[in-house]
Design a protein around this motif. Structure first.
Motif, short mmCIF file in Angstrom:
data_model
loop_
_atom_site.label_atom_id
_atom_site.label_comp_id
_atom_site.label_asym_id
_atom_site.label_seq_id
_atom_site.Cartn_x
_atom_site.Cartn_y
_atom_site.Cartn_z
N ILE A 129 0.83 -1.21 0.00
CA ILE A 129 0.00 0.00 0.00
C ILE A 129 0.86 1.25 0.00
O ILE A 129 2.04 1.21 0.35
N GLU A 130 0.23 2.35 -0.40
CA GLU A 130 0.82 3.67 -0.23
C GLU A 130 -0.11 4.44 0.70
O GLU A 130 -1.30 4.61 0.39
N VAL A 131 0.41 4.87 1.83
CA VAL A 131 -0.40 5.61 2.79
C VAL A 131 -0.58 7.03 2.28
O VAL A 131 0.39 7.74 2.04
N GLU A 132 -1.82 7.42 2.08
CA GLU A 132 -2.15 8.76 1.60
C GLU A 132 -2.26 9.73 2.77
O GLU A 132 -1.78 10.85 2.69
N ASP A 133 -2.93 9.29 3.84
CA ASP A 133 -3.14 10.18 4.98
C ASP A 133 -3.42 9.36 6.23
O ASP A 133 -4.00 8.27 6.15
N VAL A 134 -3.00 9.89 7.37
CA VAL A 134 -3.34 9.33 8.67
C VAL A 134 -3.88 10.49 9.50
O VAL A 134 -3.16 11.44 9.77
#
Length: 137
Positions: A87-92
């Motif tokens: 995955i690529e984390v877009e936002d947390v």
């Protein structure tokens, strides 16, 4: 091809399927369960893989405030970058549960690589709130 990239693995939590075999997860469900497993595991918890997990557990006794929320966001992003390469984390985004003072909601927006499939997962994280008598005056 993209589904081969995601793979298949044991369901989490481990359970039996309708035939009595170990239940397997695949596709998007496999990745979601992997994210939950990473976040639910404290580093040092697994003897044979002590570095696995997320440092979010370091904040269980921290106050439920903006500083803690920011630190939790950094810990989650770092753990997912390291342990979940699919995955690529877009936002947390970490927010406060208005109904429970000790609950922080970790909202993770991510994209499954190879499919460009945007996803979202909310992980509740509980801190131990201070008693009123413990608050310095």
């Amino acid at each position: 091809m993209p589904q081969e990239f995601v793979g298949k693995g044991w369901s989490f939590p481990v359970r039996a399927d309708e035939t009595g075999r170990i239940a397997l997860s695949s596709n998007e469900r496999e990745i979601e369960e992997s994210i939950r497993l990473i976040l639910a595991t404290a580093p040092g918890e697994r003897p044979m893989r002590p570095e696995f997990g997320c440092a979010v557990h370091d904040y269980v006794f921290a106050p439920a405030d903006a500083t803690t929320a920011g630190a939790i966001g950094v810990a989650v992003r770092s753990a997912l970058r390291f342990w979940e390469p699919r995955i690529e984390v877009e936002d947390v985004a970490v927010s406060f549960d208005l109904a429970d003072a000790g609950c922080l909601l970790i909202d993770i927006s991510y994209v499954i690589l190879g499919t460009n499939d945007p996803r979202n997962l909310v992980f509740p994280f509980y801190v131990i709130p201070r008693e009123e008598s413990e608050v310095p005056s």
